[in-house]
Design a protein around this motif. Structure first.
Motif, PDB file in Angstrom:
ATOM      1  N   ALA A 664      70.048 -12.711 -13.258  1.00  0.00           N
ATOM      2  CA  ALA A 664      68.661 -12.678 -12.828  1.00  0.00           C
ATOM      3  C   ALA A 664      67.936 -13.529 -13.471  1.00  0.00           C
ATOM      4  O   ALA A 664      66.614 -13.144 -13.430  1.00  0.00           O
ATOM      5  CB  ALA A 664      68.268 -11.099 -13.193  1.00  0.00           C
ATOM      6  N   GLY A 665      68.136 -14.611 -13.997  1.00  0.00           N
ATOM      7  CA  GLY A 665      66.955 -15.638 -14.635  1.00  0.00           C
ATOM      8  C   GLY A 665      68.067 -16.928 -14.803  1.00  0.00           C
ATOM      9  O   GLY A 665      69.186 -16.936 -14.500  1.00  0.00           O
ATOM     10  N   THR A 666      67.194 -18.024 -15.225  1.00  0.00           N
ATOM     11  CA  THR A 666      67.943 -19.092 -15.470  1.00  0.00           C
ATOM     12  C   THR A 666      68.963 -19.257 -16.268  1.00  0.00           C
ATOM     13  O   THR A 666      69.073 -18.560 -17.398  1.00  0.00           O
ATOM     14  CB  THR A 666      66.797 -20.239 -15.797  1.00  0.00           C
ATOM     15  N   VAL A 667      70.074 -20.198 -15.846  1.00  0.00           N
ATOM     16  CA  VAL A 667      71.409 -20.136 -16.496  1.00  0.00           C
ATOM     17  C   VAL A 667      71.079 -21.333 -17.731  1.00  0.00           C
ATOM     18  O   VAL A 667      71.229 -22.408 -17.568  1.00  0.00           O
ATOM     19  CB  VAL A 667      72.518 -20.251 -15.829  1.00  0.00           C
ATOM     20  N   TYR A 668      71.032 -20.987 -19.058  1.00  0.00           N
ATOM     21  CA  TYR A 668      70.642 -21.742 -19.933  1.00  0.00           C
ATOM     22  C   TYR A 668      71.862 -22.689 -20.626  1.00  0.00           C
ATOM     23  O   TYR A 668      71.677 -23.674 -21.151  1.00  0.00           O
ATOM     24  CB  TYR A 668      69.859 -20.953 -21.173  1.00  0.00           C
ATOM     25  N   ALA A 669      72.794 -22.007 -20.780  1.00  0.00           N
ATOM     26  CA  ALA A 669      73.959 -22.580 -21.358  1.00  0.00           C
ATOM     27  C   ALA A 669      75.465 -22.052 -20.710  1.00  0.00           C
ATOM     28  O   ALA A 669      75.623 -21.065 -20.091  1.00  0.00           O
ATOM     29  CB  ALA A 669      74.250 -22.112 -22.680  1.00  0.00           C
ATOM     30  N   LEU A 670      76.352 -23.010 -20.641  1.00  0.00           N
ATOM     31  CA  LEU A 670      77.890 -22.836 -20.146  1.00  0.00           C
ATOM     32  C   LEU A 670      78.720 -23.457 -21.249  1.00  0.00           C
ATOM     33  O   LEU A 670      78.730 -23.931 -21.990  1.00  0.00           O
ATOM     34  CB  LEU A 670      77.971 -23.345 -18.865  1.00  0.00           C
ATOM     35  N   VAL A 671      79.865 -22.313 -21.322  1.00  0.00           N
ATOM     36  CA  VAL A 671      80.846 -22.509 -22.251  1.00  0.00           C
ATOM     37  C   VAL A 671      82.380 -22.139 -21.497  1.00  0.00           C
ATOM     38  O   VAL A 671      82.259 -20.793 -21.073  1.00  0.00           O
ATOM     39  CB  VAL A 671      80.841 -22.041 -23.646  1.00  0.00           C
ATOM     40  N   SER A 685      71.812 -16.564 -20.101  1.00  0.00           N
ATOM     41  CA  SER A 685      71.023 -16.469 -19.141  1.00  0.00           C
ATOM     42  C   SER A 685      69.668 -15.935 -19.588  1.00  0.00           C
ATOM     43  O   SER A 685      69.539 -15.355 -20.806  1.00  0.00           O
ATOM     44  CB  SER A 685      71.090 -15.756 -17.798  1.00  0.00           C
ATOM     45  N   TYR A 686      68.302 -16.257 -19.111  1.00  0.00           N
ATOM     46  CA  TYR A 686      67.367 -15.741 -19.382  1.00  0.00           C
ATOM     47  C   TYR A 686      67.200 -14.387 -19.271  1.00  0.00           C
ATOM     48  O   TYR A 686      66.273 -13.735 -19.993  1.00  0.00           O
ATOM     49  CB  TYR A 686      66.321 -16.378 -18.407  1.00  0.00           C
ATOM     50  N   ASP A 687      68.015 -13.794 -18.590  1.00  0.00           N
ATOM     51  CA  ASP A 687      67.842 -12.353 -18.321  1.00  0.00           C
ATOM     52  C   ASP A 687      68.768 -11.528 -19.491  1.00  0.00           C
ATOM     53  O   ASP A 687      68.789 -10.273 -19.410  1.00  0.00           O
ATOM     54  CB  ASP A 687      68.827 -11.923 -17.022  1.00  0.00           C
ATOM     55  N   ARG A 688      68.877 -12.081 -20.640  1.00  0.00           N
ATOM     56  CA  ARG A 688      69.191 -11.537 -21.925  1.00  0.00           C
ATOM     57  C   ARG A 688      70.695 -11.140 -21.794  1.00  0.00           C
ATOM     58  O   ARG A 688      71.077 -10.435 -22.717  1.00  0.00           O
ATOM     59  CB  ARG A 688      68.370 -10.310 -22.388  1.00  0.00           C
ATOM     60  N   THR A 689      71.596 -11.650 -21.040  1.00  0.00           N
ATOM     61  CA  THR A 689      72.907 -11.162 -20.831  1.00  0.00           C
ATOM     62  C   THR A 689      73.708 -12.442 -20.989  1.00  0.00           C
ATOM     63  O   THR A 689      73.404 -13.563 -20.694  1.00  0.00           O
ATOM     64  CB  THR A 689      73.091 -10.691 -19.458  1.00  0.00           C
ATOM     65  N   SER A 710      66.004 -13.588 -24.364  1.00  0.00           N
ATOM     66  CA  SER A 710      66.642 -14.457 -23.512  1.00  0.00           C
ATOM     67  C   SER A 710      67.934 -15.306 -24.355  1.00  0.00           C
ATOM     68  O   SER A 710      67.551 -15.738 -25.524  1.00  0.00           O
ATOM     69  CB  SER A 710      65.818 -15.574 -22.886  1.00  0.00           C
ATOM     70  N   VAL A 711      69.215 -15.241 -23.772  1.00  0.00           N
ATOM     71  CA  VAL A 711      70.092 -15.985 -24.706  1.00  0.00           C
ATOM     72  C   VAL A 711      70.142 -17.652 -24.331  1.00  0.00           C
ATOM     73  O   VAL A 711      70.230 -17.933 -22.863  1.00  0.00           O
ATOM     74  CB  VAL A 711      71.744 -15.387 -24.177  1.00  0.00           C
ATOM     75  N   SER A 712      69.724 -18.313 -25.219  1.00  0.00           N
ATOM     76  CA  SER A 712      69.562 -19.862 -24.760  1.00  0.00           C
ATOM     77  C   SER A 712      70.635 -20.700 -25.070  1.00  0.00           C
ATOM     78  O   SER A 712      70.498 -22.066 -24.665  1.00  0.00           O
ATOM     79  CB  SER A 712      68.310 -20.127 -25.689  1.00  0.00           C
ATOM     80  N   ARG A 720      86.287 -17.396 -30.969  1.00  0.00           N
ATOM     81  CA  ARG A 720      85.258 -16.642 -30.862  1.00  0.00           C
ATOM     82  C   ARG A 720      84.214 -17.252 -30.226  1.00  0.00           C
ATOM     83  O   ARG A 720      83.877 -18.653 -30.265  1.00  0.00           O
ATOM     84  CB  ARG A 720      84.892 -16.426 -32.445  1.00  0.00           C
ATOM     85  N   LEU A 721      83.291 -16.546 -29.729  1.00  0.00           N
ATOM     86  CA  LEU A 721      81.944 -16.948 -29.087  1.00  0.00           C
ATOM     87  C   LEU A 721      80.951 -16.820 -29.821  1.00  0.00           C
ATOM     88  O   LEU A 721      80.756 -15.548 -30.166  1.00  0.00           O
ATOM     89  CB  LEU A 721      81.922 -16.422 -27.721  1.00  0.00           C
ATOM     90  N   TYR A 722      80.051 -17.842 -30.091  1.00  0.00           N
ATOM     91  CA  TYR A 722      78.677 -17.524 -30.956  1.00  0.00           C
ATOM     92  C   TYR A 722      77.436 -17.843 -29.910  1.00  0.00           C
ATOM     93  O   TYR A 722      77.366 -18.747 -29.098  1.00  0.00           O
ATOM     94  CB  TYR A 722      78.730 -18.590 -31.876  1.00  0.00           C
ATOM     95  N   SER A 723      76.524 -16.927 -29.924  1.00  0.00           N
ATOM     96  CA  SER A 723      75.595 -16.943 -28.933  1.00  0.00           C
ATOM     97  C   SER A 723      74.075 -16.946 -29.793  1.00  0.00           C
ATOM     98  O   SER A 723      73.955 -16.162 -30.774  1.00  0.00           O
ATOM     99  CB  SER A 723      75.329 -16.055 -28.027  1.00  0.00           C
ATOM    100  N   GLY A 724      73.053 -17.864 -29.358  1.00  0.00           N
ATOM    101  CA  GLY A 724      71.965 -17.705 -29.926  1.00  0.00           C
ATOM    102  C   GLY A 724      70.871 -17.242 -28.906  1.00  0.00           C
ATOM    103  O   GLY A 724      70.761 -17.784 -27.638  1.00  0.00           O
ATOM    104  N   ALA A 725      69.774 -16.794 -29.250  1.00  0.00           N
ATOM    105  CA  ALA A 725      68.788 -16.279 -28.419  1.00  0.00           C
ATOM    106  C   ALA A 725      67.447 -16.150 -29.034  1.00  0.00           C
ATOM    107  O   ALA A 725      67.009 -16.482 -30.169  1.00  0.00           O
ATOM    108  CB  ALA A 725      68.994 -14.617 -28.112  1.00  0.00           C
TER     109      ALA A 725
END
Length: 734
Positions: A664-671, A685-689, A710-712, A720-725
């Motif tokens: 529901a928002g901009t897709v900031y990153a892909l892995v 995404s910008y939708d916090r997911t 938002s997950v940026s 493992r997956l690491y996410s920054g927001a």
């Protein structure tokens, strides 16, 4: 009024109201400046000895009250009110004569001295112009002016004594202090009708009562006292302040114009050789401060005899005790004025006076600084005491909060247990769904296994190298996260190992190549850090606008900004090429061994890294490209309009593509991660997911919802997956 305390002042006034004379006074009472004009009832201390006779007025005699400030009647000397005790009374039994004495068993008004207070003495008339203290019968009262400025400290422990005690009966009063008690000698005797009807003594703080008569305040405060004239209960209405004007007008002899009678040290008379001045009582202090007949001490030495003020100049001319002006520097010379002038011509201190004056000034300055430091130390001690009190309060608050935290922890443990139970149920359901949809049964859902907290601003970039994770933030810093190994899992816990500071803007991009970490920021620079010691190697002023993205391959570093891509040599840290022609911001770059992929507004360009020729232009619907990912077979991009587009690398020229929707928002990153023989795509995404996609079936397998913003950015390491927001945190998924 309250009883007098140490250093308290008392006052007494005599005056006539409507052709009758009244007296106002008090042997005790509050400070006159604090005395209420309205005459508020109090409890004055009175230790007067007996009384004699009656002298009063009729019930129909009027009483006049005028509001007068007592401070106007009490002259100030050296910033203080001197103490004045006044008494004046006559009765029918006074013996004609010229001597006034007081303080007998039936004396006409006395008081006992308290600590720093005043004693009043009754007086008896004996012979003209002579006054004495301490008689055996009441009579015409005299006035005594006692200078108690030094007496207050000397008699701070002296108990109250009766009125018939003479001056010489004070065991703690020295002879010098007794000399300071000077009797006031009037030029003519005061009016006779000055006694209170109730106590037959001189009025002490006269007040007007409800019956219209005037009495002493102390008499009115006695229990069950009634007016002897009309038998009415005595109740104070207002203080009779008008009588103070009469006292101020009484004429007296200067105290330096009076002397003691020979053979009777307690009797005083006019001294023909003394000061001839007669003044009003209110002007006494002003005159006596400058009276030429006052005895003063020589300022040169205490050994010199006491002289009159008018003879002081003559004495100083012949005084042999004048000290050298440099006596403060221990010059011992003393002599007459002429001798001192001659001495100064040979005085060793005279030649050094400028130096000594300077040293004295420095010493004075140091003393002031020491006093100032002492005050600061006192202040700091006070502050330290306050901090100590505050610390005690915080300790109590900490204990209370720890108790609450223990309760919350116990509650959280119960919730975690429930969460694990629900997770197991969901895992079973996911396995069932996977089996029905043809997915491998061994695929397990990703779960959040940790959170990194340390940044003070949103996290905008991530990258990995070896066992280290790097994160860039809006707080202009880069944090290096490393594992804290345990026995059962070497990668179970990560901690911040180092914080790299240098950027003056947001750190928007991170990447590594060989032994260096490259960071691009909103300050338009690229900073290069060594991976072995994290020292800053160099700073490149890369663009005229923020550096949005970085990529590295084949010994080259690629940086993207507004409508331009620049190529840098990683060995020399110099720019070798510039790729122009972009239509908007370049927010995504991916470099493989052969190609460079760049995403901009509704387009993706592909360059050959051998020739730097554009080999492909891919049109993208959905606005600007914010993220890119390239696998062996697929080209994937995330767009501003919430979509994920997928092309086959073998058929980029075809317009056919797969679009994944759900965000529901901009897709900031892909892995892309290989797991269980399958390729999984993670999209932030910008939708916090964070969504997990199966690239074989092009379906969403899981949605990770744990971030509060938002997950940026995303990064992977060791499965493992690491996410920054934007919520300033990093989370670990496994």
């Amino acid at each position: 009024m309250a009883a007098p305390t140490d250093g308290a002042e008392s006052w007494e006034a005599v005056g006539a109201v409507n052709s009758h004379m009244y007296a106002a006074g008090s042997s005790g009472g509050s400070h006159p400046l604090n005395r209420s004009v309205s005459g508020t009832p109090g409890a004055p201390t009175d230790a007067s000895s007996g009384h004699s006779g009656h002298s009063g007025h009729g019930a129909d005699e009027p009483h006049i009250v005028r509001s007068t400030s007592l401070s106007e009647l009490l002259p100030r000397v050296d910033g203080q009110h001197r103490v004045r005790s006044v008494a004046a009374a006559t009765d029918a039994r006074s013996v004609p004569g010229s001597t006034i004495s007081g303080g007998g068993a039936s004396g006409g008004g006395g008081g006992a001295p308290g600590d720093g207070g005043i004693q009043y003495f009754g007086m008896q008339r004996r012979s003209p112009s002579t006054v004495s203290v301490g008689g055996s019968s009441g009579g015409i009262a005299g006035y005594y002016d006692l200078d108690m400025r030094d007496t207050a400290s000397t008699h701070s422990s002296t108990s109250r004594r009766t009125a018939n005690s003479s001056v010489s009966s004070f065991p703690t009063m020295s002879r010098d202090l007794r000399k300071e008690e000077v009797c006031t000698v009037y030029t003519s005797a005061p009016n006779r009708r000055l006694n209170c009807v109730l106590c037959s003594k001189v009025y002490k703080d006269p007040v007007i009562t409800t019956c219209g008569h005037t009495f002493c305040r102390r008499c009115c405060n006695k229990p069950s006292e009634r007016c002897p004239i009309d038998n009415c209960p005595v109740s104070i209405v207002v203080a009779n302040l008008a009588v103070s004007d009469q006292i101020a007008e009484l004429m007296i002899h200067c105290k330096y114009g009076c002397k003691q009678v020979e053979g009777s040290p307690e009797e005083w008379k006019v001294d023909p050789e003394g000061c001839p001045v007669t003044i009003k009582l209110s002007q006494r202090r002003t005159h006596e401060q400058t009276c030429e007949y006052a005895q003063v001490r020589c300022p040169n030495s205490e050994n010199c005899p006491v002289v009159l003020r008018k003879n002081l100049d003559e004495h100083l001319r012949v005084c042999e005790q004048k000290a050298c002006p440099h006596a403060k520097y221990n010059c011992p010379f003393r002599g007459t004025q002429d001798q001192v002038r001659e001495h100064l011509q040979t005085c060793r201190f005279e030649m050094l006076k400028d130096f000594l004056s300077e040293v004295h000034e420095k010493i004075s300055r140091l003393q002031r600084q020491v006093r100032q430091k002492d005050e600061e130390i006192t202040f700091l001690r006070t502050m330290l005491a306050n901090v100590s009190d505050r610390l005690n309060m915080l300790e109590k608050n900490y204990e209370f909060r720890m108790e609450r935290l223990d309760e919350a922890q116990a509650k959280l443990q119960r919730e975690v247990t429930d969460y694990k139970s629900h997770t197991n149920i969901l895992s079973n359901e996911v396995s069932t769904i996977a089996s029905r949809t043809g997915m491998a049964r061994d695929v397990q859902p990703f779960k959040c296994v940790g959170t990194f907290v340390g940044h003070e601003g949103p996290v905008w970039s991530l990258c990995t190298s070896g066992d280290l994770l790097y994160s860039g933030s809006s707080d202009n810093s880069i944090k290096v996260w490393g594992p804290v190994p345990t026995v059962w899992d070497p990668n179970s816990s990560y901690r911040c190992q180092r914080t790299l500071s240098g950027h003056t803007g947001i750190v928007l991009a991170l990447t590594t190549w060989n032994d260096f970490l490259y960071s691009g920021g909103a300050d338009n620079t690229i900073r290069i850090w060594r991976l072995d010691n994290f020292a800053q190697e160099a700073t490149l002023h890369a663009h005229d606008n923020p550096v949005c993205t970085l990529a590295a391959s084949r010994g080259m570093l690629f940086s993207g900004s507004l409508k331009i891509i620049r190529v840098w040599d990683t060995s020399q840290h110099t720019m070798v090429r510039e790729l122009a022609g972009q239509n908007h911001w370049v927010r995504a770059l991916v470099a493989t061994d052969r190609y460079l992929y760049a995403g901009s507004y509704q387009s993706i360009k592909v360059w050959d890294l051998e020739t730097f020729d554009t080999v492909q232009m891919v049109d993208v619907s959905g606005g600007s490209v914010y993220s890119l990912q390239v696998t062996n077979e697929l080209l994937i991009c995330g767009t501003y309009e919430n979509s994920i587009h997928i092309w086959s690398l073998s058929n980029l020229e075809q317009t056919q593509k797969t679009t994944l929707t759900g965000h529901a928002g901009t897709v900031y990153a892909l892995v892309v991660v290989e797991s269980g023989g399958q390729q999984r795509l993670f999209s932030a995404s910008y939708d916090r997911t964070i969504r997990v996609w199966n690239l074989d079936s092009m379906t969403c397998m899981q949605t990770l919802i744990r971030h509060q913003g938002s997950v940026s950015c995303l990064a992977t390491m060791h499965g493992r997956l690491y996410s920054g927001a934007v919520d300033c945190s990093l989370k670990v998924w496994q």
